[in-house]
Write a protein that holds these residues in place. Sequence first.
Motif, PDB file in Angstrom:
ATOM      1  N   ARG A  25       0.832  -1.215   0.000  1.00  0.00           N
ATOM      2  CA  ARG A  25       0.000   0.000   0.000  1.00  0.00           C
ATOM      3  C   ARG A  25       0.858   1.253   0.000  1.00  0.00           C
ATOM      4  NH1 ARG A  25      -2.696  -3.358   3.979  1.00  0.00           N
ATOM      5  NH2 ARG A  25      -4.570  -4.267   3.009  1.00  0.00           N
ATOM      6  N   GLU A  26       1.948   1.217   0.755  1.00  0.00           N
ATOM      7  CA  GLU A  26       2.827   2.369   0.826  1.00  0.00           C
ATOM      8  C   GLU A  26       3.460   2.673  -0.523  1.00  0.00           C
ATOM      9  OE1 GLU A  26       6.930   3.778   3.129  1.00  0.00           O
ATOM     10  OE2 GLU A  26       6.034   1.822   3.531  1.00  0.00           O
ATOM     11  N   ARG A  27       3.882   1.642  -1.236  1.00  0.00           N
ATOM     12  CA  ARG A  27       4.603   1.858  -2.492  1.00  0.00           C
ATOM     13  C   ARG A  27       3.677   2.000  -3.689  1.00  0.00           C
ATOM     14  NH1 ARG A  27       9.772   2.058  -3.597  1.00  0.00           N
ATOM     15  NH2 ARG A  27      10.584   1.519  -5.664  1.00  0.00           N
ATOM     16  N   ARG A  28       2.527   1.319  -3.678  1.00  0.00           N
ATOM     17  CA  ARG A  28       1.662   1.281  -4.860  1.00  0.00           C
ATOM     18  C   ARG A  28       0.486   2.254  -4.791  1.00  0.00           C
ATOM     19  NH1 ARG A  28       5.851  -0.752  -7.169  1.00  0.00           N
ATOM     20  NH2 ARG A  28       6.548  -2.656  -6.146  1.00  0.00           N
ATOM     21  N   GLY A  29       0.145   2.728  -3.605  1.00  0.00           N
ATOM     22  CA  GLY A  29      -0.937   3.702  -3.508  1.00  0.00           C
ATOM     23  C   GLY A  29      -2.325   3.120  -3.612  1.00  0.00           C
ATOM     24  N   ARG A  30      -2.466   1.814  -3.471  1.00  0.00           N
ATOM     25  CA  ARG A  30      -3.773   1.150  -3.448  1.00  0.00           C
ATOM     26  C   ARG A  30      -3.619  -0.176  -2.702  1.00  0.00           C
ATOM     27  NH1 ARG A  30      -2.894   1.425  -9.175  1.00  0.00           N
ATOM     28  NH2 ARG A  30      -4.757   2.714  -9.336  1.00  0.00           N
ATOM     29  N   HIS A  31      -4.745  -0.841  -2.439  1.00  0.00           N
ATOM     30  CA  HIS A  31      -4.690  -2.135  -1.774  1.00  0.00           C
ATOM     31  C   HIS A  31      -4.125  -3.193  -2.725  1.00  0.00           C
ATOM     32  CE1 HIS A  31      -6.972  -0.885   1.741  1.00  0.00           C
ATOM     33  NE2 HIS A  31      -7.948  -0.410   0.977  1.00  0.00           N
ATOM     34  N   PRO A  32      -3.542  -4.263  -2.185  1.00  0.00           N
ATOM     35  CA  PRO A  32      -3.166  -5.396  -3.051  1.00  0.00           C
ATOM     36  C   PRO A  32      -4.412  -5.996  -3.700  1.00  0.00           C
ATOM     37  CG  PRO A  32      -2.180  -5.593  -0.859  1.00  0.00           C
ATOM     38  CD  PRO A  32      -3.197  -4.504  -0.775  1.00  0.00           C
ATOM     39  N   PRO A  33      -4.235  -6.765  -4.774  1.00  0.00           N
ATOM     40  CA  PRO A  33      -5.394  -7.392  -5.428  1.00  0.00           C
ATOM     41  C   PRO A  33      -5.891  -8.595  -4.636  1.00  0.00           C
ATOM     42  CG  PRO A  33      -3.381  -8.096  -6.484  1.00  0.00           C
ATOM     43  CD  PRO A  33      -2.975  -7.067  -5.474  1.00  0.00           C
ATOM     44  N   PRO A  34      -7.157  -9.005  -4.809  1.00  0.00           N
ATOM     45  CA  PRO A  34      -7.640 -10.247  -4.193  1.00  0.00           C
ATOM     46  C   PRO A  34      -6.745 -11.412  -4.612  1.00  0.00           C
ATOM     47  CG  PRO A  34      -9.469  -9.011  -5.116  1.00  0.00           C
ATOM     48  CD  PRO A  34      -8.216  -8.319  -5.571  1.00  0.00           C
ATOM     49  N   GLY A  35      -6.515 -12.326  -3.692  1.00  0.00           N
ATOM     50  CA  GLY A  35      -5.613 -13.434  -3.944  1.00  0.00           C
ATOM     51  C   GLY A  35      -4.209 -13.167  -3.463  1.00  0.00           C
ATOM     52  N   PHE A  36      -3.951 -11.973  -2.958  1.00  0.00           N
ATOM     53  CA  PHE A  36      -2.615 -11.603  -2.478  1.00  0.00           C
ATOM     54  C   PHE A  36      -2.187 -12.480  -1.312  1.00  0.00           C
ATOM     55  CE2 PHE A  36       0.342  -8.937  -0.003  1.00  0.00           C
ATOM     56  CZ  PHE A  36       1.209  -8.502  -0.991  1.00  0.00           C
ATOM     57  N   ASP A  37      -3.157 -12.854  -0.470  1.00  0.00           N
ATOM     58  CA  ASP A  37      -2.817 -13.669   0.701  1.00  0.00           C
ATOM     59  C   ASP A  37      -2.364 -15.071   0.307  1.00  0.00           C
ATOM     60  OD1 ASP A  37      -5.372 -14.131  -0.259  1.00  0.00           O
ATOM     61  OD2 ASP A  37      -6.246 -14.498   1.719  1.00  0.00           O
ATOM     62  N   LYS A  38      -3.048 -15.689  -0.676  1.00  0.00           N
ATOM     63  CA  LYS A  38      -2.626 -17.008  -1.146  1.00  0.00           C
ATOM     64  C   LYS A  38      -1.281 -16.911  -1.852  1.00  0.00           C
ATOM     65  CE  LYS A  38      -2.976 -21.403  -1.811  1.00  0.00           C
ATOM     66  NZ  LYS A  38      -2.928 -22.363  -0.674  1.00  0.00           N
ATOM     67  N   TRP A  39      -1.109 -15.850  -2.611  1.00  0.00           N
ATOM     68  CA  TRP A  39       0.179 -15.633  -3.285  1.00  0.00           C
ATOM     69  C   TRP A  39       1.312 -15.563  -2.265  1.00  0.00           C
ATOM     70  CZ3 TRP A  39       3.304 -11.308  -2.469  1.00  0.00           C
ATOM     71  CH2 TRP A  39       4.459 -11.250  -3.261  1.00  0.00           C
TER      72      TRP A  39
ATOM     73  N   GLN B 266     -14.029  -8.757  -3.364  1.00  0.00           N
ATOM     74  CA  GLN B 266     -13.064  -9.855  -3.348  1.00  0.00           C
ATOM     75  C   GLN B 266     -13.129 -10.765  -4.573  1.00  0.00           C
ATOM     76  OE1 GLN B 266     -10.785 -10.014  -0.774  1.00  0.00           O
ATOM     77  NE2 GLN B 266     -11.759  -8.065  -0.233  1.00  0.00           N
ATOM     78  N   THR B 267     -14.189 -10.685  -5.354  1.00  0.00           N
ATOM     79  CA  THR B 267     -14.407 -11.631  -6.445  1.00  0.00           C
ATOM     80  C   THR B 267     -14.207 -10.982  -7.806  1.00  0.00           C
ATOM     81  OG1 THR B 267     -16.025 -12.798  -5.081  1.00  0.00           O
ATOM     82  CG2 THR B 267     -15.997 -13.302  -7.445  1.00  0.00           C
ATOM     83  N   TYR B 268     -13.384 -11.578  -8.634  1.00  0.00           N
ATOM     84  CA  TYR B 268     -13.162 -11.093  -9.996  1.00  0.00           C
ATOM     85  C   TYR B 268     -14.372 -11.399 -10.868  1.00  0.00           C
ATOM     86  CZ  TYR B 268      -8.184 -10.693  -8.746  1.00  0.00           C
ATOM     87  OH  TYR B 268      -6.990 -10.357  -8.154  1.00  0.00           O
ATOM     88  N   SER B 269     -14.620 -10.545 -11.867  1.00  0.00           N
ATOM     89  CA  SER B 269     -15.802 -10.697 -12.728  1.00  0.00           C
ATOM     90  C   SER B 269     -15.609 -11.714 -13.838  1.00  0.00           C
ATOM     91  CB  SER B 269     -16.167  -9.346 -13.354  1.00  0.00           C
ATOM     92  OG  SER B 269     -16.371  -8.365 -12.370  1.00  0.00           O
ATOM     93  N   GLY B 270     -14.369 -11.947 -14.253  1.00  0.00           N
ATOM     94  CA  GLY B 270     -14.125 -12.889 -15.336  1.00  0.00           C
ATOM     95  C   GLY B 270     -14.142 -12.234 -16.703  1.00  0.00           C
ATOM     96  N   VAL B 271     -14.123 -13.054 -17.759  1.00  0.00           N
ATOM     97  CA  VAL B 271     -14.020 -12.551 -19.136  1.00  0.00           C
ATOM     98  C   VAL B 271     -15.111 -13.110 -20.040  1.00  0.00           C
ATOM     99  CG1 VAL B 271     -11.524 -12.165 -18.973  1.00  0.00           C
ATOM    100  CG2 VAL B 271     -12.366 -14.405 -19.681  1.00  0.00           C
ATOM    101  N   ALA B 272     -16.191 -13.618 -19.447  1.00  0.00           N
ATOM    102  CA  ALA B 272     -17.235 -14.290 -20.238  1.00  0.00           C
ATOM    103  C   ALA B 272     -17.879 -13.361 -21.252  1.00  0.00           C
ATOM    104  CB  ALA B 272     -18.288 -14.878 -19.297  1.00  0.00           C
ATOM    105  N   ASP B 273     -17.910 -12.076 -20.976  1.00  0.00           N
ATOM    106  CA  ASP B 273     -18.627 -11.141 -21.861  1.00  0.00           C
ATOM    107  C   ASP B 273     -17.945 -10.949 -23.205  1.00  0.00           C
ATOM    108  OD1 ASP B 273     -16.530  -9.795 -20.496  1.00  0.00           O
ATOM    109  OD2 ASP B 273     -17.422  -7.865 -21.018  1.00  0.00           O
TER     110      ASP B 273
END
Length: 642
Positions: A115-129, A251-258
């Motif tokens: 957050r300090e370096r990027r200026g936003r929250h990490p993406p969902p899945g950061f904890d598993k990563w 927390q949930t990504y929308s995907g690419v189905a569209d």
Amino acid sequence: MSLLRFPRLGALAIMPKPGRVLPTLALLVVLSISLFFLRGTREASFLVPLRPDGGRGENNAWRNGAVPGKPGGLSHRPHLAHHPIDDLIKEARTQFNQLMGKQSLNLEQAASRYRERRGRHPPPGFDKWFEVAQEKKGIIVEEFFDRIYHDIHPFWGLDPRDIRARAHNQPFTIAVRNGKIKPIHDDKEIHFRMQMWIDLVERMMPHLPDLDMYVNHMDESRVMVPWEDIEKYAAAEQRKRVVIPVDEAIQTYSGVADVENDERYDPHWHHGDAHKFWDFIRDACPPNSPGRSVSSLDTFNSTIEFPDAPVPQYTHKGYVKNFTASEDVCLQPHLRGMHGTFVEAISMSTTKQLMPIFGECKLSTNNEMLIPSAMYLAENLRKDYSGGNERGGPWANKIDGMVWRGAASGARNKDDNWWHNHRHRFIQMMNGTTVASMEAGDVEAGPTFRLLAPEKDPYQLSAQKEGQLGKWVSSWSDVAFNNLLCHPPEFAPDGKKLRTCKHNDELFKVVEGMPFAKVYDWKYVPDVDGNSFSGRYRAFLMSTSLPLKSTIYPEWHDARLMPWVHFVPFDNSYMDVYGIMDYFLNGHDEEAERIAREGQAWSSAVLRQDDMLIYTWRLLLEYARVMDDNRDKLAYVADLTR
């Protein structure tokens, strides 16, 4: 590596806030922890006393800096009390030690530093990563991932659906759906490079969201967006950058189905005119940069324009200080006639549109997202690039000199352009006979380069002052082509393609290749570009020899390698290579061994297959977020709600 900003995105390369240097005692504790993570290697080299010079190379009088013209034939040159390279090594070690003080040892630290370096929250899945990164014993320093954000940031200026549509159903795409991989390709068989990346992404399953990963299987970079457009995208990213309230996070990504039924997007690839590639470069350079004001050369059937002095923007008294800037072609317009990429690349397929493509390397002006090279991933399959298990023997047993073998790749080797190719220049500059002829005034012997005029030469080599530069180079250099790659090819009477070339035969001798086991018998192993990056670089770093690196092609790992700590950089003109060798051969063998040993230990800790997994996984999480309609609110915030 440089702690300075990346040259293209200025404000996008967020720097740490001032005043965060750890106290000395705390820094030493963190460094001790960092050294613990150098598992699987011998004891960290910067803790091991180094022996005095014990090289077994012949003609040691020359290798120790002796010069001719004195009674008895040779006499030792007095050592300089201080050398510019001493400054570079000292400063680099300080920067690296400070950087290692920022290592994240738990998830909360990693998220906070993100957050300090990027200026936003990490993406969902950061904890598993991060969990997997710890399991793989990855060394997590936030700055090691700066390249990801340099590459991703422009895409925040595009509409998310546009990104999804541009990536969908492209040739050579790794499609991730419901935790499984579906490759999309136009060839009968999956390309070697694509297969290596498929295998890498497969290791992340089932933890990736749905996405389309379009990969570039060509040597050359392909996306070259004009500077003004990138500035517009950068400004959009800046406006969107915010640490949102925790209760707004999704927390949930929308995907690419569209976009599944969309037709393949056409970015209007430009083919041909490879000899005019610099005109694409200049449009991607900042308006006030030297590269913006020059066009492609009208012809390469002309004398080479060799620079008469080092580039001050990235050098310290003639030696590379800022390695990131040294890769920036916008600062080096002379390279339009000195590097094969701009002379006549083997292939060309370029667009000025911002396309979401992943590639092994790129120019500073290109816009691909960098991933680990397929050659690095295939270390057990492509031993001609990795060397297999060969790492080399003890430093003291190595030949006190430089060795290089390779093909004349980098451009089409034609009779009306070859002297503009960077590999031809390197071979000639490292050939003592050629250099001696140049000293004697025979400029026809070395059409690829010029020796610096004495009044503009910052290196002031004793051998050159004595008119013995060629003899000195011959005493330590064993550099040659093993294939001239003539264009068009030349054939023997029996129809076999020749490795020689009529228009090069008078000036270049073709020799046999050299296996890694023999290469590592030498102390110094230079690495220069081929058609793009050099696939041997990682192997050299992980050897017991000292890599000397010159390139215009950034790679995924640059932010985790410190020049003058883990390798020795040299300029793309190669004018500083004599000065570098003079420094190490003239009483600084101990410094050379230390860099070689620290580079090997560090590379074995941060350039592993697992490190490539950790890097690419995080990149794909960021990529999935930036193409999502909810990207402004997609965030990992669990560490803030406990």
